[in-house]
Motif scaffolding. Structure first.
Motif, PDB file in Angstrom:
ATOM      1  N   LEU A 317      32.875  -1.538  15.230  1.00  0.00           N
ATOM      2  CA  LEU A 317      31.680  -1.436  16.077  1.00  0.00           C
ATOM      3  C   LEU A 317      31.059  -2.816  16.277  1.00  0.00           C
ATOM      4  N   GLY A 318      31.073  -3.635  15.222  1.00  0.00           N
ATOM      5  CA  GLY A 318      30.533  -5.000  15.325  1.00  0.00           C
ATOM      6  C   GLY A 318      31.271  -5.815  16.381  1.00  0.00           C
ATOM      7  N   ILE A 319      32.592  -5.617  16.467  1.00  0.00           N
ATOM      8  CA  ILE A 319      33.371  -6.344  17.496  1.00  0.00           C
ATOM      9  C   ILE A 319      32.982  -5.839  18.890  1.00  0.00           C
ATOM     10  N   VAL A 320      32.785  -4.520  19.008  1.00  0.00           N
ATOM     11  CA  VAL A 320      32.343  -3.957  20.296  1.00  0.00           C
ATOM     12  C   VAL A 320      30.982  -4.563  20.677  1.00  0.00           C
ATOM     13  N   LEU A 321      30.088  -4.654  19.710  1.00  0.00           N
ATOM     14  CA  LEU A 321      28.766  -5.232  19.982  1.00  0.00           C
ATOM     15  C   LEU A 321      28.911  -6.679  20.471  1.00  0.00           C
ATOM     16  N   VAL A 334      21.246  -0.910  21.621  1.00  0.00           N
ATOM     17  CA  VAL A 334      20.800   0.138  20.695  1.00  0.00           C
ATOM     18  C   VAL A 334      21.949   1.108  20.444  1.00  0.00           C
ATOM     19  N   ILE A 335      21.998   1.619  19.221  1.00  0.00           N
ATOM     20  CA  ILE A 335      23.073   2.524  18.821  1.00  0.00           C
ATOM     21  C   ILE A 335      22.502   3.927  18.660  1.00  0.00           C
ATOM     22  N   GLY A 336      23.131   4.883  19.337  1.00  0.00           N
ATOM     23  CA  GLY A 336      22.702   6.274  19.225  1.00  0.00           C
ATOM     24  C   GLY A 336      23.903   7.180  19.086  1.00  0.00           C
ATOM     25  N   GLY A 337      23.698   8.472  19.311  1.00  0.00           N
ATOM     26  CA  GLY A 337      24.787   9.442  19.172  1.00  0.00           C
ATOM     27  C   GLY A 337      24.871   9.944  17.735  1.00  0.00           C
ATOM     28  N   PRO A 338      25.659  10.998  17.502  1.00  0.00           N
ATOM     29  CA  PRO A 338      25.724  11.631  16.181  1.00  0.00           C
ATOM     30  C   PRO A 338      26.010  10.654  15.033  1.00  0.00           C
ATOM     31  N   MET A 339      26.876   9.656  15.252  1.00  0.00           N
ATOM     32  CA  MET A 339      27.221   8.739  14.159  1.00  0.00           C
ATOM     33  C   MET A 339      26.042   7.848  13.758  1.00  0.00           C
ATOM     34  N   SER A 340      25.036   7.715  14.640  1.00  0.00           N
ATOM     35  CA  SER A 340      23.885   6.872  14.298  1.00  0.00           C
ATOM     36  C   SER A 340      23.054   7.505  13.184  1.00  0.00           C
ATOM     37  N   GLN A 341      23.349   8.792  12.858  1.00  0.00           N
ATOM     38  CA  GLN A 341      22.625   9.420  11.741  1.00  0.00           C
ATOM     39  C   GLN A 341      22.959   8.765  10.408  1.00  0.00           C
ATOM     40  N   PHE A 342      24.050   8.016  10.352  1.00  0.00           N
ATOM     41  CA  PHE A 342      24.380   7.293   9.116  1.00  0.00           C
ATOM     42  C   PHE A 342      23.457   6.091   8.913  1.00  0.00           C
ATOM     43  N   GLU A 343      22.717   5.743   9.962  1.00  0.00           N
ATOM     44  CA  GLU A 343      21.756   4.641   9.922  1.00  0.00           C
ATOM     45  C   GLU A 343      22.340   3.404   9.229  1.00  0.00           C
ATOM     46  N   ASP A 344      21.696   2.930   8.142  1.00  0.00           N
ATOM     47  CA  ASP A 344      22.118   1.668   7.517  1.00  0.00           C
ATOM     48  C   ASP A 344      23.581   1.654   7.086  1.00  0.00           C
ATOM     49  N   ALA A 345      24.085   2.813   6.672  1.00  0.00           N
ATOM     50  CA  ALA A 345      25.469   2.849   6.185  1.00  0.00           C
ATOM     51  C   ALA A 345      26.448   2.468   7.293  1.00  0.00           C
ATOM     52  N   LEU A 346      26.071   2.670   8.554  1.00  0.00           N
ATOM     53  CA  LEU A 346      26.889   2.231   9.687  1.00  0.00           C
ATOM     54  C   LEU A 346      26.395   0.887  10.232  1.00  0.00           C
ATOM     55  N   MET A 347      25.074   0.738  10.322  1.00  0.00           N
ATOM     56  CA  MET A 347      24.510  -0.451  10.964  1.00  0.00           C
ATOM     57  C   MET A 347      24.761  -1.721  10.161  1.00  0.00           C
ATOM     58  N   LYS A 348      24.690  -1.626   8.829  1.00  0.00           N
ATOM     59  CA  LYS A 348      24.872  -2.852   8.025  1.00  0.00           C
ATOM     60  C   LYS A 348      26.264  -3.456   8.214  1.00  0.00           C
ATOM     61  N   PRO A 349      27.360  -2.678   8.048  1.00  0.00           N
ATOM     62  CA  PRO A 349      28.671  -3.293   8.295  1.00  0.00           C
ATOM     63  C   PRO A 349      28.857  -3.706   9.758  1.00  0.00           C
ATOM     64  N   ALA A 350      28.235  -2.971  10.701  1.00  0.00           N
ATOM     65  CA  ALA A 350      28.377  -3.322  12.126  1.00  0.00           C
ATOM     66  C   ALA A 350      27.717  -4.672  12.402  1.00  0.00           C
ATOM     67  N   ILE A 351      26.517  -4.865  11.871  1.00  0.00           N
ATOM     68  CA  ILE A 351      25.796  -6.123  12.132  1.00  0.00           C
ATOM     69  C   ILE A 351      26.477  -7.283  11.390  1.00  0.00           C
ATOM     70  N   GLN A 355      27.921 -10.500  13.295  1.00  0.00           N
ATOM     71  CA  GLN A 355      27.578 -11.883  12.937  1.00  0.00           C
ATOM     72  C   GLN A 355      28.833 -12.688  12.597  1.00  0.00           C
ATOM     73  N   ALA A 356      29.769 -12.036  11.911  1.00  0.00           N
ATOM     74  CA  ALA A 356      31.000 -12.743  11.549  1.00  0.00           C
ATOM     75  C   ALA A 356      31.796 -13.145  12.790  1.00  0.00           C
ATOM     76  N   HIS A 357      31.649 -12.368  13.876  1.00  0.00           N
ATOM     77  CA  HIS A 357      32.359 -12.686  15.122  1.00  0.00           C
ATOM     78  C   HIS A 357      31.488 -13.482  16.095  1.00  0.00           C
ATOM     79  N   SER A 358      30.366 -13.998  15.602  1.00  0.00           N
ATOM     80  CA  SER A 358      29.421 -14.691  16.492  1.00  0.00           C
ATOM     81  C   SER A 358      29.274 -16.161  16.164  1.00  0.00           C
ATOM     82  N   LYS A 359      30.214 -16.722  15.446  1.00  0.00           N
ATOM     83  CA  LYS A 359      30.064 -18.119  15.023  1.00  0.00           C
ATOM     84  C   LYS A 359      29.913 -19.033  16.248  1.00  0.00           C
TER      85      LYS A 359
END
Ligand SMILES: [Zn+2]
Length: 407
Positions: A317-321, A334-351, A355-359
Motif C-alpha cells: 500500500l505504501g508503494i501505491v501511495l 485518505v485511506i478508507g474501505g473495510p481494510m481501513s478498520q485495521f487503522e494503525d496496524a495497516l497505516m503504520k507499515p503503509a506510511i 517514506q522508505a520509497h520517498s528518498k
C-alpha cells in the motif's frame, strides 16, 4: 457579463448561490445575501421564501433586540430537519444503506452481510431494505430527495450504465432501471436515482460533507476492501476521466513477474497484493475470503500471522501511495474501505513503506484515514444525488457537516 442561460437555469443558479452562501456564512440576513450576490432585495426575498417553503433554509430563532438600534435582521441557516438523502453501497460481501440530511447528518444506517449470488435476487434484497428505510423516513415526515447507489466497479458516464463489477461477476446492466422497476412494484413515488463508483463516492463524502470541503486542493481517496479503487477530487469536484473510469488503481500492475491472477484477467494487480483477499490468502490455505471483523479479532488476540500479513499488505500500500503522490501531487491521500478498520496496524507499515520509497522526493502529501469510516461510500452516494439534484451545468456544491464520525 452575458448570460446565455435560460430563465429557469438562471433561477436555479441564483438559488444555488443563496444555498452555498448560507452554508459558508450561516446567519446572514436577506439584506446581507443581496449585498453578497448583487441581486436585488426583492429577488432575494422571493428566492429565500421559496427555499424556506421547500425546507432548504430556515430562519434562526426570534431576532434579538439591539440596544437603541431596533431589531437585528433575521439570520438564515440550512434547514437540516426535513430533506433527506438515501445512499446505498453494494459491496462484495455486504450492503450498506443510509439516510442522511442535506448536511450529511446520518438519520439511519444499516450494514448487512450478504452473499452476492444472482444480480436479480441481490437487487431484490437491496430494494426491500431501501423501501423499508423510505417508509421509515416518510413516517417521520422526512422528505426523500433521491437515492445514490455506489457499486464496486466501472460505471460509464454520462449514462451511468454499469459496465463491469469484477468482484461480483456482474456486467453491463442498467441499475437505475432495475431499481426503479422494484420501487414501482413497492408503490414508492418516483425519485431521482444516481449510480456512482464506490471509490468516487467515498471521495465525494469528503468533498461534500467532510473537512476537505474547507480545503479545495486535490484529494485522493483510496478504498481498500476486496477490491481497491481511488476517487479524485479537486476544486471542481470529482475528476472522472474520459469514460468515468479514472482512479482504477486496483488493476494497475505492481508485480508483473510471478504475480497472482486477478479477477480482471491480468497478473500481479494492486488488488492481488493490497486487499482483504490478499490478507485472507496469507492466513488460509484455501481460497476462502475471511471477513475483516474475523481478522481483527485474531489480531486483537495476538495472532502473529495477521500482523505479518498486514505488514506485507501495508508495504505494498505504501508503494501505491508513493505512485499516487507522484502522478497527482495531491494535498491529501485518505485511506478508507473495510481494510481501513485495521487503522494503525495497516497505516503504520503503509506510511513506513511510503517514506522508505520517498528518498529525496519532495512530494509528501498528508496521509490519513478517511473521516466517515464504513459509511464513506454510502454517504458519498447520498452526496452524489444531492449534487445531481442541485447542480445546474456542473457547478460544484459544498455542504457543511456537524462533526466527524472518525477522529
Ligand atoms: Zn486486476
Amino acid at each position: 457579463m452575458t448570460f446565455t442561460s435560460s430563465h429557469s437555469d438562471l433561477k436555479q443558479i441564483n438559488r444555488l448561490a443563496v444555498i452555498n452562501l448560507i452554508k459558508k456564512q450561516p446567519s446572514l440576513s436577506r439584506a446581507d445575501i443581496a449585498k453578497h450576490t448583487g441581486l436585488t432585495k426583492s429577488t432575494i426575498g422571493k428566492i429565500v421564501q421559496e427555499l424556506i417553503d421547500e425546507h432548504w433554509l430556515q430562519e434562526e430563532d426570534a431576532p434579538t433586540l439591539l440596544e437603541g438600534a431596533g431589531r437585528r435582521p433575521t439570520g438564515l441557516t440550512l434547514d437540516n430537519r426535513t430533506l433527506t438523502l438515501l445512499g446505498a453501497e453494494i459491496g462484495v460481501d455486504f450492503i450498506t444503506v443510509i439516510a442522511c440530511s442535506i448536511t450529511g447528518e446520518v438519520r439511519f444506517h444499516s450494514n448487512l452481510p450478504y452473499q452476492h449470488n444472482q444480480l436479480e435476487s441481490s437487487l431484490d434484497q437491496l430494494a426491500d431494505l431501501l423501501t423499508h428505510v423510505w417508509h421509515m423516513m416518510h413516517s417521520m415526515n422526512h422528505h426523500v430527495l433521491g437515492l445514490g447507489i455506489s457499486v464496486p466497479g466501472m460505471v460509464n458516464m454520462p449514462n451511468e450504465h454499469v459496465a463491469v463489477l469484477p468482484n461480483l461477476g456482474w456486467q453491463n446492466f442498467n441499475l437505475i432501471e432495475l431499481m426503479r422497476a422494484r420501487f414501482t412494484m413497492q408503490q414508492l413515488p418516483l425519485f431521482p436515482i444516481t449510480i456512482v463508483n464506490d471509490a468516487n463516492a467515498a471521495a465525494l463524502s469528503e468533498f461534500v460533507f467532510g473537512r476537505s470541503q474547507f480545503n479545495r486542493n486535490p484529494l485522493v481517496h483510496i478504498t481498500v476492501g476486496v477490491g481497491v479503487g481511488a476517487g479524485i477530487t479537486s476544486e471542481n469536484g470529482l475528476y472522472r476521466g474520459t469514460n468515468g473510469w479514472a482512479g482504477e488503481i486496483g488493476h494497475s500492475v505492481l508485480q508483473p513477474i510471478n504475480g497472482l491472477p486477478c479477477a480482471c484477467g491480468q497478473y500481479g494487480c494492486v488488488e492481488t497484493l493490497v486487499s482483504q483477499r490478499a490478507l485472507s490468502r496469507a492466513l488460509t490455505s484455501d481460497s476462502a475470503l475471511l471477513s475483516v471483523e474475523h481478522m481483527q479479532r485474531r489480531l486483537a488476540q495476538g495472532d502473529v500471522a495477521v500482523k505479518a500479513g498486514l505488514d506485507e499488505v501495508g508495504y505494498y500500500l505504501g508503494i501505491v501511495l508513493r505512485n499516487v503522490a507522484n502522478y497527482l501531487n495531491p494535498e491529501s491521500i485518505v485511506i478508507g474501505g473495510p481494510m481501513s478498520q485495521f487503522e494503525d496496524a495497516l497505516m503504520k507499515p503503509a506510511i513506513a513503506s511510503f517514506q522508505a520509497h520517498s528518498k529525496g522526493n519532495l512530494i509528501l502529501p498528508n496521509i490519513r484515514l478517511c473521516e466517515f469510516g464504513l459509511l464513506a461510500s454510502s454517504l458519498g452516494a447520498a452526496a452524489a444525488i444531492l449534487i445531481k439534484h442541485l447542480e445546474p451545468n456542473g457547478i460544484p456544491v459544498h455542504f457543511s457537516h456537524q462533526g466527524l464520525l472518525r477522529k
